[in-house]
Write an enzyme that holds these catalytic residues in place. Structure first.
Site, PDB file in Angstrom:
ATOM      1  N   ASP A 260      36.117  44.186  50.561  1.00 39.11           N
ATOM      2  CA  ASP A 260      37.238  44.932  50.015  1.00 39.11           C
ATOM      3  C   ASP A 260      38.526  44.197  50.427  1.00 39.11           C
ATOM      4  O   ASP A 260      38.504  43.222  51.183  1.00 39.11           O
ATOM      5  CB  ASP A 260      37.200  46.392  50.500  1.00 39.11           C
ATOM      6  CG  ASP A 260      37.984  47.320  49.594  1.00 39.11           C
ATOM      7  OD1 ASP A 260      37.707  48.524  49.573  1.00 39.11           O
ATOM      8  OD2 ASP A 260      38.895  46.829  48.878  1.00 39.11           O
TER       9      ASP A 260
HETATM   10  C1  GLC Z   1      41.288  48.645  47.303  1.00 45.02           C
HETATM   11  C2  GLC Z   1      40.087  49.549  47.218  1.00 45.02           C
HETATM   12  C3  GLC Z   1      38.996  49.017  46.357  1.00 45.02           C
HETATM   13  C4  GLC Z   1      39.597  48.185  45.246  1.00 45.02           C
HETATM   14  C5  GLC Z   1      40.203  46.952  45.893  1.00 45.02           C
HETATM   15  C6  GLC Z   1      40.887  46.041  44.863  1.00 45.02           C
HETATM   16  O1  GLC Z   1      41.809  48.665  48.602  1.00 45.02           O
HETATM   17  O2  GLC Z   1      39.507  50.003  48.426  1.00 45.02           O
HETATM   18  O3  GLC Z   1      38.269  50.149  45.869  1.00 45.02           O
HETATM   19  O4  GLC Z   1      38.597  47.814  44.324  1.00 45.02           O
HETATM   20  O5  GLC Z   1      41.129  47.293  46.908  1.00 45.02           O
HETATM   21  O6  GLC Z   1      42.009  46.672  44.343  1.00 45.02           O
END
Ligand code: GLC
Length: 736
Positions: A260
């Protein structure tokens, strides 16, 4: 190209090119017209890393993605992969997943996600950071919005359907790659607080929290995203047991694992490793392939190789997984994968997609209360009084590429059904309280100011409320949460309607006219303090692009509501986490012989949810009767049939979601008082009678024992069938 050529390409890549494929950066690094150096310096990487980068997040639009790809391919021989948060729609936005879960209709949702994939592909996106399949039992957590709810079995049905929908006809260059998230158990964060810790036994993890991810892997998801949380003290993004032992080796997942956002570098913040160098080694050796938006892989993989702390073969394997996905998606032949303005014109927000979005929003809406006031007749004098009356902000926080200008508001939809002389509208009040701490919600002062009624507007609204309240036969009140009050980083300690909206409801109640509450929210709200003031309550969630139409469809009876909650609504926030499939305890209020105080309950609130899992009202009434089994005992190699008789006792056709729950009454690890095992959506004509049969097999009886083995134990089982998790016909059988 074929695998032989692809392997030859891999072998020919320099180390920098290979490492580049394992780095993902957001759009600001790929500004087409300006030579931006800000982001690289800020992140601590070199411009060369951007040139070699393998994928980009949250850049969309055919023109933009083609420009970025063209610029990139002047520096790199490997096309970029465009990934984005496409959670519940791309341009056509469906209800939030908590609403999709309330449809109990995975087949319909699969079609929604096929449509979403077609829109995304036309606009140059190849990977969706979805489905989010985290099991959630604490509505304080803002990301409950993205989940299909509190039940492992139901979530698994949707996880599979969403992956299939995204990746439809994948081998024929259709569909986009799914990236299931957030592996694992992010929905169990302590206190419902965002990015918080998770502690649970392996047994509970396997029995309740892993099934939906496993369903997504079994459905063929191409990617998995790691969760921000720790699992029993070990951050998931560096957790070899979860990522390598379970996901890759036990489940056989051979796709891409992506961290993430900045989660690799955050291993340092967790206090798990001392620096980025160690964070990189930890995440990489846990088999995380792509580092999203952190300098770790870009800067530390080469030194780690030189130190012999990681193997070049593992770098090749990770790079291969990325190249293989790009090759499977035909990017080497067509780096735009068909994205074009013409494709967008053909795909985006078409009438067919709107029709399906409307049907989905119809099915996602849940009628929580109705004393008979609904459906409304259009010849009544109807007042719309509430902050969502005319708003197009109906798509929720995670509709990244949606456009609220496409949204049908409730007012607009009502105007299509009700003569102008019979409809009057006022917002009545602002959505957010005047003293909201809007900075905490991520709003700028201007955004907050624009969301509020001016003093003059409020005075006018106050006058309008008086006029409309006296004039109307029926008052419909669209109220609820602001978009920024749920979704990522949207954890809240209070989840009722804000005091100023409650005050408006109480004020309107004084007119003595029937009130229909329409609640717009990204979570189950605590409605205990307003439920008694309303004659009807329709939970609409953030209903999406066609939200207004769906709300009007149901309120005026053009659609008979069939939505059933995939997550219970608590009586009070203090009950959370709360879920129907809880354990009995030694002092259940249902069975304990102790005096009333000394039972498992609260002394300041009735036990259980205000509205339970599986619950929802319709305009028809179905009688459930005569639950029978074809045998009283069952062996491992046998199945057992349970049949229930249904009778539609009304003049209205409707859809019932007939639910089957089981309880293993005595087991070596105590089992829930009931757990959903199957359901059938059944349409009944007026006064139609129908038998519904379930087949029970040994797989439904299995649970994880003290040794974390999935087994079924001989013994007595209780079987429940009904329209929700509380009102059931019951019987028992013996597994021998
Ligand atoms: C965010 C979220 C994740 C998302 C990623 C990209 O922090 O936790 O669900 O897909 O970053 O935006």
């Amino acid at each position: 190209m074929n695998d032989k050529k692809l392997h030859a390409l891999l072998d020919d890549l320099s180390l920098k090119e290979k490492i580049g494929q394992l780095v993902q950066l957001p759009g600001e690094f790929f500004a087409v017209h300006t030579a931006t150096t800000g982001p690289e310096q800020k992140l601590g990487i070199t411009p060369e890393v951007v040139d070699m980068c393998g994928s980009v997040l949250n850049v969309a639009g055919a023109e933009k993605t083609r420009q970025v790809q063209d610029k990139h391919l002047k520096k790199s021989r490997i096309p970029l992969l465009f990934m984005s948060d496409i959670i519940y729609g791309f341009k056509t936005i469906y209800p939030i997943p908590l609403g999709l879960g309330a449809t109990w209709d995975p087949e319909l949702i699969e079609k929604d996600y096929q449509n979403t994939a077609d829109e995304a592909q036309a606009s140059g996106n190849q990977v969706a950071f979805a489905p989010m399949v985290d099991l959630v039992r604490d509505a304080r957590w803002g990301r409950v919005l993205e989940s299909t709810g509190e039940d492992p079995y139901l979530n698994s049905q949707f996880a599979s359907a969403m992956v299939r929908g995204f990746q439809h006809d994948f081998d024929k260059q259709h569909g986009i790659a799914a990236c299931v998230k957030h592996f694992a158990a992010y929905g169990a964060v302590e206190s419902g607080k965002e990015y918080n810790s998770v502690e649970m036994s392996e047994r509970k993890l396997r029995q309740e929290y892993l099934p939906s991810y496993k369903a997504a892997v079994d459905a063929g998801t191409k990617l998995v995203m790691t969760a921000f949380n720790t699992m029993n003290g070990v951050p998931v993004t560096g957790n070899k047991w979860l990522l390598k032992d379970i996901l890759r080796e036990e489940w056989g997942f051979d796709g891409i694992i992506i961290s993430d956002y900045a989660a690799v570098a955050e291993l340092v913040n967790h206090g798990f490793v001392p620096d980025n160098h160690a964070a990189t080694q930890c995440a990489f050796n846990a088999t995380v392939d792509i580092d999203m938006k952190s300098p770790c892989y870009a800067n530390e993989l080469q030194p780690l190789l030189a130190e012999g702390r990681i193997d070049l073969q593992k770098v090749d394997e990770a790079c291969w997984r990325v190249l293989k996905l790009k090759n499977d998606m035909g990017l080497f032949e067509d780096p735009y994968r068909g994205a074009s303005a013409a494709a967008e014109a053909q795909q985006l927000v078409t009438p067919q997609k709107r029709t399906l979005a409307r049907k989905t929003a119809d099915e996602a809406s849940v009628l929580l209360k109705n004393d008979g006031i609904l459906p409304l007749s259009t010849d009544k004098k109807i007042a719309l009084i509430g902050p969502y009356s005319s708003s197009q902000e109906l798509i929720g926080l995670w509709a990244v590429h949606g456009d609220t200008r496409d949204v049908i508001s409730i007012e607009q939809a009502f105007k299509e059904k009700v003569a102008s002389e019979n409809l009057k509208v006022t917002s009545g009040t602002s959505l957010l309280a005047a003293d909201s701490n809007y900075q905490e919600m991520g709003m700028t002062a201007l955004q907050f100011e624009n969301s509020q009624l001016t003093d003059a507007d409020q005075q006018q609204a106050d006058q309008d409320v008086e006029v409309l309240g006296n004039w109307a036969d029926v008052i419909v009140m669209p109220v609820g949460e602001h978009t920024v009050q749920s979704g990522e980083a949207g954890s809240r300690t209070e989840i009722g309607l804000p005091a100023h909206q409650v005050a408006l409801i109480k004020r309107v109640a004084k007119f003595g006219k029937p009130i229909v509450l329409v609640t717009i929210s990204g979570r189950p709200l605590v409605l205990t303090d307003v439920a008694t003031s309303a004659n009807a309550i329709l939970q609409a969630w953030f209903p999406g692009t066609e939200g207004g139409h769906a709300i009007a469809d149901i309120i005026f009876g053009d659609v008979n509501p069939s939505g059933r909650l995939s997550m219970g609504f608590p009586r009070a926030v203090g009950q959370l986490p709360q879920y129907y499939s809880h354990l009995s305890t030694g002092r259940s209020p249902e069975t304990s012989g102790h005096s009333s105080r000394f039972m498992s309950k609260y002394i300041d609130a009735a036990d259980g949810p205000l509205y339970p899992f599986g619950y929802g009202l319709s305009y028809h009434h179905a009688k459930y009767h005569d639950l029978t089994l074809n045998r009283a005992t069952m062996m491992a190699d046998q199945t057992l049939q349970a049949t229930v008789a249904l009778e539609n006792e009304s003049d209205v056709a409707g859809t019932e979601t007939v639910q089957l729950y089981l309880q293993d009454m005595f087991a070596s690890v105590v089992q829930p008082v009931k757990a959903l095992k199957a359901y059938h959506r059944v349409t009944l004509a007026p006064h139609e009678q129908k038998n519904v049969t379930f087949t029970i097999d040994v797989a439904m009886l299995k649970f994880y024992n003290q040794q974390n083995q999935l087994i079924a134990e001989p013994g007595k089982f209780k079987l429940f069938v009904g329209a929700n998790s509380q009102d059931n016909l019951t019987t028992t059988f013996e597994y021998i």
